[in-house]
Scaffold this active site. Structure first.
Site, PDB file in Angstrom:
ATOM      1  N   CYS A 232     -57.556  43.037 -13.900  1.00 40.51           N
ATOM      2  CA  CYS A 232     -58.440  42.869 -12.752  1.00 40.51           C
ATOM      3  C   CYS A 232     -59.574  43.889 -12.736  1.00 40.51           C
ATOM      4  O   CYS A 232     -60.599  43.660 -12.117  1.00 40.51           O
ATOM      5  CB  CYS A 232     -57.627  42.961 -11.463  1.00 40.51           C
ATOM      6  SG  CYS A 232     -56.327  41.712 -11.362  1.00 40.51           S
TER       7      CYS A 232
ATOM      8  N   PHE B  86     -54.810  30.619   0.605  1.00 45.62           N
ATOM      9  CA  PHE B  86     -53.419  30.317   0.949  1.00 45.62           C
ATOM     10  C   PHE B  86     -53.197  28.820   1.146  1.00 45.62           C
ATOM     11  O   PHE B  86     -52.499  28.393   2.081  1.00 45.62           O
ATOM     12  CB  PHE B  86     -52.994  31.089   2.202  1.00 45.62           C
ATOM     13  CG  PHE B  86     -53.015  32.580   2.023  1.00 45.62           C
ATOM     14  CD1 PHE B  86     -52.036  33.220   1.273  1.00 45.62           C
ATOM     15  CD2 PHE B  86     -54.030  33.342   2.577  1.00 45.62           C
ATOM     16  CE1 PHE B  86     -52.063  34.602   1.099  1.00 45.62           C
ATOM     17  CE2 PHE B  86     -54.060  34.717   2.407  1.00 45.62           C
ATOM     18  CZ  PHE B  86     -53.071  35.351   1.662  1.00 45.62           C
TER      19      PHE B  86
END
Length: 262
Positions: free
Chosen positions: A106, A245
């Site tokens: 990342c 989500f």
């Protein structure tokens, strides 16, 4: 040429409670690929060893170096040595890009300028695209169903370019940025319009991912994970709908909810 597999196996010791067994498990493959641009070593990327040419082209597009397919005179992949050669004589890369090694993690390195400057120089995304919550959940479920390498290894990210009802492209990679760049590269090669498409994604929606989406001109990103605050700030500037989500029959709409039909 036989394409390299994205996975391999390793002998492991598996412990579950008081049970100890020796078995084999799948591992995702991770390889370094060096891009030579106009016969000069340009950058090394660590990635899954498939769709490597798409990755190289998508990376150059996301960095703003490639603007037109006509700029590419030749591209070929030396699989044995892990090198992609790309000829694009019109690109003045050294004056626009600081050479660096890119990892699959990342914390991908960047030059001293940051993404905010990228965002300010980009056009705001405009679209007539509208989608329903049901379409969002269906596309998220499709991404999970197609993610067989993740199901076997747990070690990759997944990205799909979609219409509201269909998957156009799907890629898996050890690096979430790489998966998006492969989408970018393939759509660039195929010259398909993107203002009516959606990116469905497995990873978190960071500022860097939002910048890539903005450069592609995509109006919507759907993820099964979360956004960051800077990612949302940039999405607001760039006119991008961010949905996080998105699992089962739940989702959070963070920006431009008017594109989600009630």
């Amino acid at each position: 040429m036989v394409k390299q597999s994205n996975k391999t196996t390793s002998q492991i010791i598996r412990i579950k409670g008081d049970k100890i067994i020796t078995t084999e498990d799948f591992l995702v493959r991770e390889v370094p690929i060096t891009l030579f641009l106009n016969d000069k070593e340009f950058v090394t990327m660590v990635c899954s060893p498939q769709a490597v040419e798409e990755l190289a082209i998508g990376f150059l597009c996301s960095e703003g170096l490639l603007q037109s397919l006509d700029e590419i005179k030749n591209i070929w992949y030396d699989e044995e040595n892990g090198i992609v050669y790309l000829d694009a004589p019109g690109i003045e890369a050294e004056s626009k890009f600081l050479k660096r090694n890119i990892t699959s993690c990342c914390g991908r390195g960047r030059p001293v300028f940051y993404f905010v400057n990228d965002a300010k120089s980009m056009n705001k995304v405009t679209t007539d695209l509208m989608i329903t919550p049901g379409m969002v959940w269906d596309l998220s479920d499709r991404l999970e169903e197609m993610s067989t390498l993740f199901q076997e290894t747990g070690g990759v990210h997944n990205a799909a370019l979609c219409t509201p009802t269909e998957v156009v492209y799907f890629y898996e990679d050890v690096g979430r940025h790489n998966a998006v760049d492969k989408i970018f590269g393939r759509s660039f090669l195929d010259k398909i319009p993107l203002e009516d498409k959606i990116l469905v994604f497995s990873g978190r929606i960071s500022s860097e991912i939002v910048i890539k989406i903005g450069k592609m001109g995509l109006p919507v990103i759907i993820s099964r994970s979360a956004p960051t605050d800077l990612g949302l700030e940039m999405a607001k500037q760039l006119g991008i709908t961010v949905i996080g989500f998105a699992k089962g029959e739940k989702m959070n709409v963070y920006t431009y909810p008017e594109r989600i039909l009630g």
